[in-house]
Scaffold this motif. Structure first.
Motif, PDB file in Angstrom:
ATOM      1  N   MET A 115       0.849  -1.174   0.000  1.00  0.00           N
ATOM      2  CA  MET A 115       0.000   0.000   0.000  1.00  0.00           C
ATOM      3  C   MET A 115       0.895   1.238   0.000  1.00  0.00           C
ATOM      4  SD  MET A 115      -2.704   1.183   2.970  1.00  0.00           S
ATOM      5  CE  MET A 115      -3.897  -0.079   2.565  1.00  0.00           C
ATOM      6  N   GLN A 116       0.679   2.099  -0.970  1.00  0.00           N
ATOM      7  CA  GLN A 116       1.445   3.341  -1.045  1.00  0.00           C
ATOM      8  C   GLN A 116       0.593   4.487  -0.514  1.00  0.00           C
ATOM      9  OE1 GLN A 116       2.306   5.533  -4.813  1.00  0.00           O
ATOM     10  NE2 GLN A 116       4.417   4.917  -4.350  1.00  0.00           N
ATOM     11  N   ILE A 117       1.191   5.308   0.353  1.00  0.00           N
ATOM     12  CA  ILE A 117       0.494   6.452   0.935  1.00  0.00           C
ATOM     13  C   ILE A 117       1.305   7.706   0.634  1.00  0.00           C
ATOM     14  CG2 ILE A 117      -0.406   7.501   3.040  1.00  0.00           C
ATOM     15  CD1 ILE A 117      -0.561   4.662   4.234  1.00  0.00           C
ATOM     16  N   LYS A 118       0.606   8.732   0.093  1.00  0.00           N
ATOM     17  CA  LYS A 118       1.258   9.994  -0.241  1.00  0.00           C
ATOM     18  C   LYS A 118       0.514  11.150   0.404  1.00  0.00           C
ATOM     19  CE  LYS A 118       2.836   8.779  -4.914  1.00  0.00           C
ATOM     20  NZ  LYS A 118       2.727   9.186  -6.331  1.00  0.00           N
ATOM     21  N   LEU A 119       1.263  12.166   0.808  1.00  0.00           N
ATOM     22  CA  LEU A 119       0.697  13.429   1.263  1.00  0.00           C
ATOM     23  C   LEU A 119       1.317  14.528   0.407  1.00  0.00           C
ATOM     24  CD1 LEU A 119      -1.036  15.147   3.158  1.00  0.00           C
ATOM     25  CD2 LEU A 119       0.873  15.152   4.775  1.00  0.00           C
ATOM     26  N   ASN A 120       0.477  15.239  -0.340  1.00  0.00           N
ATOM     27  CA  ASN A 120       0.930  16.302  -1.234  1.00  0.00           C
ATOM     28  C   ASN A 120       1.991  15.800  -2.214  1.00  0.00           C
ATOM     29  OD1 ASN A 120       0.750  18.954  -2.185  1.00  0.00           O
ATOM     30  ND2 ASN A 120       2.486  19.607  -0.943  1.00  0.00           N
ATOM     31  N   GLY A 121       1.828  14.554  -2.667  1.00  0.00           N
ATOM     32  CA  GLY A 121       2.739  13.958  -3.633  1.00  0.00           C
ATOM     33  C   GLY A 121       3.984  13.322  -3.033  1.00  0.00           C
ATOM     34  N   ALA A 122       4.262  13.574  -1.754  1.00  0.00           N
ATOM     35  CA  ALA A 122       5.434  12.983  -1.092  1.00  0.00           C
ATOM     36  C   ALA A 122       5.075  11.587  -0.579  1.00  0.00           C
ATOM     37  CB  ALA A 122       5.898  13.852   0.067  1.00  0.00           C
ATOM     38  N   ILE A 123       5.924  10.616  -0.846  1.00  0.00           N
ATOM     39  CA  ILE A 123       5.657   9.241  -0.427  1.00  0.00           C
ATOM     40  C   ILE A 123       5.967   9.083   1.057  1.00  0.00           C
ATOM     41  CG2 ILE A 123       6.288   6.822  -0.727  1.00  0.00           C
ATOM     42  CD1 ILE A 123       6.909   7.480  -3.660  1.00  0.00           C
ATOM     43  N   LEU A 124       4.916   8.821   1.839  1.00  0.00           N
ATOM     44  CA  LEU A 124       5.077   8.550   3.270  1.00  0.00           C
ATOM     45  C   LEU A 124       5.256   7.067   3.526  1.00  0.00           C
ATOM     46  CD1 LEU A 124       2.324  10.874   4.791  1.00  0.00           C
ATOM     47  CD2 LEU A 124       4.679  11.435   4.165  1.00  0.00           C
ATOM     48  N   CYS A 125       4.644   6.232   2.679  1.00  0.00           N
ATOM     49  CA  CYS A 125       4.722   4.781   2.798  1.00  0.00           C
ATOM     50  C   CYS A 125       4.824   4.195   1.394  1.00  0.00           C
ATOM     51  CB  CYS A 125       3.482   4.241   3.507  1.00  0.00           C
ATOM     52  SG  CYS A 125       3.453   2.456   3.654  1.00  0.00           S
ATOM     53  N   ALA A 126       5.889   3.413   1.153  1.00  0.00           N
ATOM     54  CA  ALA A 126       6.133   2.871  -0.184  1.00  0.00           C
ATOM     55  C   ALA A 126       5.526   1.488  -0.383  1.00  0.00           C
ATOM     56  CB  ALA A 126       7.638   2.819  -0.460  1.00  0.00           C
ATOM     57  N   GLY A 127       5.104   0.838   0.683  1.00  0.00           N
ATOM     58  CA  GLY A 127       4.529  -0.499   0.562  1.00  0.00           C
ATOM     59  C   GLY A 127       5.208  -1.476   1.507  1.00  0.00           C
ATOM     60  N   GLY A 128       4.970  -2.755   1.262  1.00  0.00           N
ATOM     61  CA  GLY A 128       5.403  -3.797   2.177  1.00  0.00           C
ATOM     62  C   GLY A 128       6.854  -4.210   2.102  1.00  0.00           C
ATOM     63  N   ALA A 129       7.594  -3.776   1.089  1.00  0.00           N
ATOM     64  CA  ALA A 129       8.998  -4.167   0.962  1.00  0.00           C
ATOM     65  C   ALA A 129       9.821  -2.987   0.473  1.00  0.00           C
ATOM     66  CB  ALA A 129       9.142  -5.335  -0.013  1.00  0.00           C
ATOM     67  N   ALA A 130      11.042  -2.894   0.972  1.00  0.00           N
ATOM     68  CA  ALA A 130      11.936  -1.804   0.570  1.00  0.00           C
ATOM     69  C   ALA A 130      12.586  -2.126  -0.764  1.00  0.00           C
ATOM     70  CB  ALA A 130      13.002  -1.580   1.635  1.00  0.00           C
ATOM     71  N   GLY A 131      12.519  -1.190  -1.704  1.00  0.00           N
ATOM     72  CA  GLY A 131      13.206  -1.337  -2.970  1.00  0.00           C
ATOM     73  C   GLY A 131      14.619  -0.794  -2.882  1.00  0.00           C
ATOM     74  N   ALA A 132      14.829   0.142  -1.958  1.00  0.00           N
ATOM     75  CA  ALA A 132      16.130   0.768  -1.777  1.00  0.00           C
ATOM     76  C   ALA A 132      16.297   1.143  -0.303  1.00  0.00           C
ATOM     77  CB  ALA A 132      16.249   2.008  -2.648  1.00  0.00           C
ATOM     78  N   GLU A 133      17.530   1.416   0.066  1.00  0.00           N
ATOM     79  CA  GLU A 133      17.821   1.832   1.442  1.00  0.00           C
ATOM     80  C   GLU A 133      17.017   3.082   1.788  1.00  0.00           C
ATOM     81  OE1 GLU A 133      21.951   1.796   3.282  1.00  0.00           O
ATOM     82  OE2 GLU A 133      21.657   3.930   2.864  1.00  0.00           O
ATOM     83  N   GLY A 134      16.397   3.093   2.951  1.00  0.00           N
ATOM     84  CA  GLY A 134      15.635   4.245   3.413  1.00  0.00           C
ATOM     85  C   GLY A 134      14.208   4.316   2.937  1.00  0.00           C
ATOM     86  N   ASP A 135      13.761   3.356   2.107  1.00  0.00           N
ATOM     87  CA  ASP A 135      12.362   3.358   1.680  1.00  0.00           C
ATOM     88  C   ASP A 135      11.449   3.171   2.887  1.00  0.00           C
ATOM     89  OD1 ASP A 135      12.906   3.750  -0.966  1.00  0.00           O
ATOM     90  OD2 ASP A 135      12.452   1.698  -1.604  1.00  0.00           O
ATOM     91  N   PRO A 136      10.343   3.935   2.957  1.00  0.00           N
ATOM     92  CA  PRO A 136       9.397   3.797   4.060  1.00  0.00           C
ATOM     93  C   PRO A 136       8.514   2.558   3.876  1.00  0.00           C
ATOM     94  CG  PRO A 136       8.685   5.524   2.574  1.00  0.00           C
ATOM     95  CD  PRO A 136       9.993   5.022   2.055  1.00  0.00           C
ATOM     96  N   VAL A 137       8.781   1.523   4.654  1.00  0.00           N
ATOM     97  CA  VAL A 137       8.076   0.245   4.548  1.00  0.00           C
ATOM     98  C   VAL A 137       6.898   0.227   5.525  1.00  0.00           C
ATOM     99  CG1 VAL A 137       8.306  -2.249   4.839  1.00  0.00           C
ATOM    100  CG2 VAL A 137      10.175  -0.936   3.821  1.00  0.00           C
TER     101      VAL A 137
END
Length: 124
Positions: free
Chosen positions: A1-23
């Motif tokens: 599940m991806q969650i955005k506020l004003n276009g900024a990604i607060l949550c990228a989903g259930g798995a990190a694609g890169a270091e620092g991704d919000p899981v």
């Protein structure tokens, strides 16, 4: 599940694609407060409530961001104060949940190389 506020990604989903991704999200909570007006009519058995719009909604959830070092995690934690979006549309998986949302609280806790973050957003 991806969650955005004003276009900024607060949550990228259930798995990190890169270091620092919000899981996440972890512990998502959605609270709807319908706008109502109460009417007390003379000799009525009770109070009548009517939905008049003006609903408000609060959404809170947690994410985890993991970095390569403790120092990286600390640097990002300090920078999040300035980088966090303050208001805009709150979208979940591309659909607007709140057209006008405001960030009410951002709690950031560092645990080793990870940041455990809890967002609270309110709006309508």
């Amino acid at each position: 599940m991806q969650i955005k506020l004003n276009g900024a990604i607060l949550c990228a989903g259930g798995a990190a694609g890169a270091e620092g991704d919000p899981v996440g999200p972890e512990g998502i909570n959605i609270r709807l407060t319908p706008g109502t007006e109460d009417y007390e009519y003379l000799n009525a058995d009770g109070i009548e409530a009517e939905h008049v719009g003006c609903d408000s909604c609060a959404v809170s959830f947690g994410v985890t961001r993991t970095y390569g070092t403790v120092a990286q995690a600390q640097t990002v934690a300090i920078g999040m104060k300035a980088a966090a979006p303050r208001q805009g549309a709150l979208e979940i998986d591309g659909a607007a949940l709140l057209a006008k949302a405001t960030l009410r609280d951002l709690d950031i806790r560092q645990i080793g190389c990870s940041l455990v973050m809890r967002y609270s957003v309110e709006g309508f």
